[in-house]
Design a protein around this motif. Structure first.
Motif, PDB file in Angstrom:
ATOM      1  N   ALA A  79       0.819  -1.371   0.165  1.00 13.78           N
ATOM      2  CA  ALA A  79       0.170  -0.428   0.038  1.00 13.78           C
ATOM      3  C   ALA A  79       0.651   1.242  -0.021  1.00 13.78           C
ATOM      4  O   ALA A  79       0.632   2.507  -0.313  1.00 13.78           O
ATOM      5  N   LEU A  80       1.915   1.408   0.272  1.00 10.20           N
ATOM      6  CA  LEU A  80       2.302   2.089  -0.048  1.00 10.20           C
ATOM      7  C   LEU A  80       2.859   2.660  -1.388  1.00 10.20           C
ATOM      8  O   LEU A  80       2.858   2.165  -2.092  1.00 10.20           O
ATOM      9  N   LYS A  81       3.300   4.607  -1.398  1.00  4.35           N
ATOM     10  CA  LYS A  81       3.267   5.166  -2.484  1.00  4.35           C
ATOM     11  C   LYS A  81       4.764   4.570  -2.985  1.00  4.35           C
ATOM     12  O   LYS A  81       5.262   4.046  -2.866  1.00  4.35           O
ATOM     13  N   PRO A  82       4.424   4.406  -4.631  1.00  6.52           N
ATOM     14  CA  PRO A  82       5.691   4.468  -5.294  1.00  6.52           C
ATOM     15  C   PRO A  82       7.134   5.220  -4.803  1.00  6.52           C
ATOM     16  O   PRO A  82       7.197   6.879  -4.142  1.00  6.52           O
ATOM     17  N   GLY A  83       7.978   4.827  -4.693  1.00  7.95           N
ATOM     18  CA  GLY A  83       9.513   4.591  -4.330  1.00  7.95           C
ATOM     19  C   GLY A  83       9.760   5.033  -2.960  1.00  7.95           C
ATOM     20  O   GLY A  83      10.876   4.536  -1.909  1.00  7.95           O
ATOM     21  N   GLU A  84       8.949   3.944  -2.173  1.00  8.35           N
ATOM     22  CA  GLU A  84       9.175   4.532  -0.354  1.00  8.35           C
ATOM     23  C   GLU A  84       9.457   3.030   0.465  1.00  8.35           C
ATOM     24  O   GLU A  84       9.804   3.151   0.999  1.00  8.35           O
ATOM     25  N   TRP A  85       8.832   2.041  -0.465  1.00 10.02           N
ATOM     26  CA  TRP A  85       9.461   0.456  -0.190  1.00 10.02           C
ATOM     27  C   TRP A  85      11.768   0.138   0.335  1.00 10.02           C
ATOM     28  O   TRP A  85      11.895   0.448   0.593  1.00 10.02           O
ATOM     29  N   GLU A  86      11.469   1.463  -1.661  1.00  3.44           N
ATOM     30  CA  GLU A  86      12.693   0.828  -1.592  1.00  3.44           C
ATOM     31  C   GLU A  86      13.527   2.549  -0.865  1.00  3.44           C
ATOM     32  O   GLU A  86      15.007   2.193  -1.324  1.00  3.44           O
ATOM     33  N   ALA A  87      12.935   3.597  -0.853  1.00  2.00           N
ATOM     34  CA  ALA A  87      13.482   4.637   0.300  1.00  2.00           C
ATOM     35  C   ALA A  87      14.589   4.393   1.398  1.00  2.00           C
ATOM     36  O   ALA A  87      14.511   3.371   1.878  1.00  2.00           O
ATOM     37  N   LEU A  91      13.296  -0.664   3.735  1.00  4.65           N
ATOM     38  CA  LEU A  91      11.966  -1.437   3.732  1.00  4.65           C
ATOM     39  C   LEU A  91      12.465  -2.650   2.631  1.00  4.65           C
ATOM     40  O   LEU A  91      12.618  -4.074   3.179  1.00  4.65           O
ATOM     41  N   LYS A  92      13.013  -2.397   1.552  1.00  2.00           N
ATOM     42  CA  LYS A  92      13.425  -3.728   0.532  1.00  2.00           C
ATOM     43  C   LYS A  92      13.814  -4.489   1.218  1.00  2.00           C
ATOM     44  O   LYS A  92      14.078  -6.020   1.204  1.00  2.00           O
ATOM     45  N   GLY A  93      15.143  -3.874   0.968  1.00  2.00           N
ATOM     46  CA  GLY A  93      16.618  -4.102   1.816  1.00  2.00           C
ATOM     47  C   GLY A  93      16.431  -5.471   3.294  1.00  2.00           C
ATOM     48  O   GLY A  93      16.874  -6.365   2.984  1.00  2.00           O
ATOM     49  N   THR A  94      15.419  -4.825   3.949  1.00  5.62           N
ATOM     50  CA  THR A  94      15.509  -5.576   5.272  1.00  5.62           C
ATOM     51  C   THR A  94      14.574  -6.626   5.396  1.00  5.62           C
ATOM     52  O   THR A  94      14.845  -7.893   5.343  1.00  5.62           O
ATOM     53  N   MET A  95      13.411  -6.683   3.846  1.00 10.14           N
ATOM     54  CA  MET A  95      12.505  -7.822   4.271  1.00 10.14           C
ATOM     55  C   MET A  95      13.426  -8.664   2.950  1.00 10.14           C
ATOM     56  O   MET A  95      13.404  -9.965   3.725  1.00 10.14           O
ATOM     57  N   VAL A  96      14.447  -8.001   2.006  1.00 11.73           N
ATOM     58  CA  VAL A  96      15.119  -9.204   1.306  1.00 11.73           C
ATOM     59  C   VAL A  96      15.853 -10.094   2.204  1.00 11.73           C
ATOM     60  O   VAL A  96      16.131 -11.386   1.525  1.00 11.73           O
ATOM     61  N   HIS A  97      16.886  -9.398   3.141  1.00 13.82           N
ATOM     62  CA  HIS A  97      17.560  -9.913   3.898  1.00 13.82           C
ATOM     63  C   HIS A  97      16.499 -11.136   4.682  1.00 13.82           C
ATOM     64  O   HIS A  97      16.584 -12.376   4.399  1.00 13.82           O
ATOM     65  N   LEU A  98      15.296 -10.684   5.220  1.00 12.34           N
ATOM     66  CA  LEU A  98      14.973 -11.508   6.057  1.00 12.34           C
ATOM     67  C   LEU A  98      14.700 -12.673   5.418  1.00 12.34           C
ATOM     68  O   LEU A  98      14.729 -14.240   5.953  1.00 12.34           O
ATOM     69  N   LEU A  99      13.725 -12.682   4.361  1.00 14.52           N
ATOM     70  CA  LEU A  99      13.519 -14.044   3.346  1.00 14.52           C
ATOM     71  C   LEU A  99      14.563 -14.855   2.758  1.00 14.52           C
ATOM     72  O   LEU A  99      14.566 -16.303   2.957  1.00 14.52           O
ATOM     73  N   ARG A 126      11.088  -9.916  -7.093  1.00 15.90           N
ATOM     74  CA  ARG A 126      11.038  -8.754  -5.914  1.00 15.90           C
ATOM     75  C   ARG A 126      11.442  -7.275  -6.354  1.00 15.90           C
ATOM     76  O   ARG A 126      11.449  -7.265  -5.432  1.00 15.90           O
ATOM     77  N   ALA A 127      11.327  -7.097  -6.980  1.00 18.96           N
ATOM     78  CA  ALA A 127      10.792  -6.388  -7.239  1.00 18.96           C
ATOM     79  C   ALA A 127       9.650  -5.114  -7.809  1.00 18.96           C
ATOM     80  O   ALA A 127      10.026  -3.565  -6.919  1.00 18.96           O
ATOM     81  N   THR A 128       8.755  -5.609  -6.807  1.00 21.83           N
ATOM     82  CA  THR A 128       7.781  -5.325  -6.313  1.00 21.83           C
ATOM     83  C   THR A 128       7.715  -5.709  -4.633  1.00 21.83           C
ATOM     84  O   THR A 128       7.823  -7.111  -5.146  1.00 21.83           O
ATOM     85  N   ALA A 129       6.885  -4.507  -4.328  1.00 27.69           N
ATOM     86  CA  ALA A 129       6.036  -5.512  -2.669  1.00 27.69           C
ATOM     87  C   ALA A 129       5.289  -6.237  -3.185  1.00 27.69           C
ATOM     88  O   ALA A 129       5.351  -7.868  -2.188  1.00 27.69           O
ATOM     89  N   ALA A 130       4.479  -6.033  -3.671  1.00 27.62           N
ATOM     90  CA  ALA A 130       3.446  -7.337  -4.594  1.00 27.62           C
ATOM     91  C   ALA A 130       4.404  -8.960  -4.638  1.00 27.62           C
ATOM     92  O   ALA A 130       3.947  -9.932  -4.098  1.00 27.62           O
ATOM     93  N   GLU A 131       5.638  -8.508  -5.730  1.00 26.77           N
ATOM     94  CA  GLU A 131       5.802  -9.752  -5.954  1.00 26.77           C
ATOM     95  C   GLU A 131       6.887 -10.354  -4.695  1.00 26.77           C
ATOM     96  O   GLU A 131       7.207 -11.697  -4.538  1.00 26.77           O
ATOM     97  N   PHE A 132       8.103  -9.427  -3.539  1.00 27.49           N
ATOM     98  CA  PHE A 132       8.004 -10.086  -2.604  1.00 27.49           C
ATOM     99  C   PHE A 132       6.957 -10.703  -2.268  1.00 27.49           C
ATOM    100  O   PHE A 132       7.293 -11.652  -1.290  1.00 27.49           O
ATOM    101  N   ALA A 133       5.588 -10.163  -1.763  1.00 29.45           N
ATOM    102  CA  ALA A 133       4.615 -10.728  -0.452  1.00 29.45           C
ATOM    103  C   ALA A 133       3.801 -12.708  -1.123  1.00 29.45           C
ATOM    104  O   ALA A 133       4.173 -13.235  -0.416  1.00 29.45           O
TER     105      ALA A 133
END
Length: 190
Positions: A35-43, A52-60, A84-91
């Motif tokens: 639900a984040l605005k564009p760019g917030e997941w990778e910011a 957020l992306k880096g931390t979530m990818v590390h955990l996964l 994992r390009a988007t939060a949805a793909e990651f999920a």
């Protein structure tokens, strides 16, 4: 799904509960991130893994690594890591990994807990029990989910509650989550 029946060794119940808790908490964090605005997941953010992306990818990636050590003769994950390009793909990938850990813990027996496994480490190979490895996986996950939760505070999406899933008498806090996963309250608490 609830239609699957697993042996229910009471000694293994905490592992089942921790696996289910991780799945539910990860699902809430994934919904928040999609639900984040564009760019917030990778910011860039303040954290060891600076987004957020880096931390979530590390955990996964860590969870996938430990699954490889835990699985023994069991089937591994069906799919290799996604883009994992988007939060949805990651999920979607996150859900597959979480579901594997749940299935593993639901089939766990007391006899399997002391089984020794080898964990390749940069400078040596660790020898650990299944029990201690699972505890490490769940504690590592909770540590990073806390970081993700904190980082969400600096975004357009409020951080979700992620810590109440294993309390039996708190079912009202998870109704929507269980419906989304097609789980019953009975599955969560057994």
């Amino acid at each position: 799904m609830d239609s699957v029946t697993f042996p229910q060794d009471p000694i293994c119940r905490p592992y089942r509960q921790l696996a289910r808790n991780a799945r539910l908490a990860n699902a809430r964090l994934d919904r928040a991130c999609t639900a984040l605005k564009p760019g917030e997941w990778e910011a860039t953010r303040t954290s060891f893994f600076p987004s957020l992306k880096g931390t979530m990818v590390h955990l996964l990636d860590a969870d996938r690594y430990y699954i490889d050590t835990l699985r023994g003769d069991l089937a591994g994950l069906a799919k290799p890591p996604g883009s994992r390009a988007t939060a949805a793909e990651f999920a979607a990938e996150r859900a597959e990994v979480d579901d594997w850990l749940i299935d593993f813990c639901e089939a766990l027996t007391a006899e399997a807990l002391p089984r020794k496994i080898s964990i390749p480490w940069p400078d040596r190979t660790l020898t650990e029990t299944v029990a201690d490895t699972l505890l490490h996986v769940f504690l590592h996950g909770q540590h990073h989910r806390g970081q993700i939760h904190s980082m969400l505070s600096g975004t357009s999406v409020a951080p979700p509650q992620i810590d109440e899933f294993i309390l039996t008498d708190n079912s009202e806090a998870r109704v929507e989550d269980l419906q989304a996963l097609e789980w019953s309250e009975a599955r969560l608490t057994r």
